[in-house]
Design an enzyme around this catalytic site. Structure first.
Site, PDB file in Angstrom:
ATOM      1  N   LYS A  90     -12.144  -5.608  -5.779  1.00  0.00           N
ATOM      2  CA  LYS A  90     -13.560  -4.892  -5.651  1.00  0.00           C
ATOM      3  C   LYS A  90     -13.713  -4.065  -6.873  1.00  0.00           C
ATOM      4  O   LYS A  90     -12.749  -3.251  -7.363  1.00  0.00           O
ATOM      5  CB  LYS A  90     -13.569  -4.125  -4.316  1.00  0.00           C
ATOM      6  N   ASP A  96      -8.728  -4.827  -2.781  1.00  0.00           N
ATOM      7  CA  ASP A  96      -9.849  -4.049  -2.172  1.00  0.00           C
ATOM      8  C   ASP A  96      -9.645  -2.395  -2.337  1.00  0.00           C
ATOM      9  O   ASP A  96      -9.951  -1.612  -1.653  1.00  0.00           O
ATOM     10  CB  ASP A  96     -10.072  -4.272  -0.543  1.00  0.00           C
ATOM     11  N   ASP A 112       0.960  -1.141  -0.046  1.00  0.00           N
ATOM     12  CA  ASP A 112       0.000  -0.158  -0.197  1.00  0.00           C
ATOM     13  C   ASP A 112       0.821   1.052  -0.048  1.00  0.00           C
ATOM     14  O   ASP A 112       2.095   1.224   0.481  1.00  0.00           O
ATOM     15  CB  ASP A 112      -0.896   0.146   1.373  1.00  0.00           C
TER      16      ASP A 112
END
Length: 210
Positions: A161, A121, A80
């Site tokens: 997602k 996600d 991330d």
């Protein structure tokens, strides 16, 4: 800045959300953990001994579930641009997952082996401008898919997602070009009013196999 009526409503809904309350009781980092738990209960993605890369991992809800379900066997790597508090048994890399340096770190952690499962996600920061937000979301989907096609082994899986909207159908077609099996999942923890759904692709088609 004084909170708006909309932001107050969101905060109130979030605090009262049963999955938020359940996550606090059960020690999960986010309500999103229950989305992956439900999908895994159905599709049996998280198995001991596999390698998992979690894109957009912070605050760690999905990496936490992956490590829990896989036990001590296998590898979980979270990536991330945002920082993430350390999770036991999870290797976290802070940076852009498409950056060559980050991808090299992933390869080193995996011992140059292919990935079994990529999770995403990811969602863009919402500006409130619908067309811009939709375009930015679709760009993230393509980036995550690009990473997956490079990293996955022939039998690998990709769970992402996505959101219903202008680019949804074209991305589903793109997934079907790349994977043998593509299914849609809408877990209970995904709010009814949300346009989000999850696409699961499994088994790379021959032209995409490494």
């Amino acid at each position: 800045m004084k909170p708006t009526r909309t932001s107050k409503a969101w905060i109130r809904e979030h605090i009262n959300d049963p999955f938020v309350q359940r996550a606090k009781r059960e020690g999960y980092r986010s309500r999103a953990s229950y989305k992956l738990l439900e999908i895994d209960d159905r599709d049996h993605l998280l198995r001991p001994g596999i390698s998992v890369v979690d894109l957009g991992a912070s605050p760690g809800g999905w990496s936490q579930v992956a490590r829990q379900r896989m036990g001590v066997h296998g590898k979980v790597i979270g990536v991330d641009v945002l920082p993430m508090e350390a999770l036991e048994g999870v290797n976290f890399l802070q940076g852009d997952f498409l950056a060559p340096a980050v991808q090299e770190q992933v390869r080193v952690l995996l011992g140059n082996r292919s990935v079994d499962l990529v999770l995403s996600d990811l969602a863009p920061n919402i500006s409130g401008v619908t067309l811009y937000d939709q375009a930015r979301a679709a760009e993230l989907w393509e980036m995550a898919l690009e990473f997956s096609l490079e990293a996955l082994g022939p039998e690998g899986g990709f769970l992402i997602k996505v959101f219903h909207g202008a680019d949804f159908e074209s991305f589903v077609r793109r997934m079907k070009q790349c994977f043998v099996r593509v299914v849609t999942r809408k877990p209970a923890a995904s709010r009814d009013r949300s346009s989000e759904v999850y696409l699961l692709g499994q088994g790379l088609k021959p032209k995409h196999k490494g």
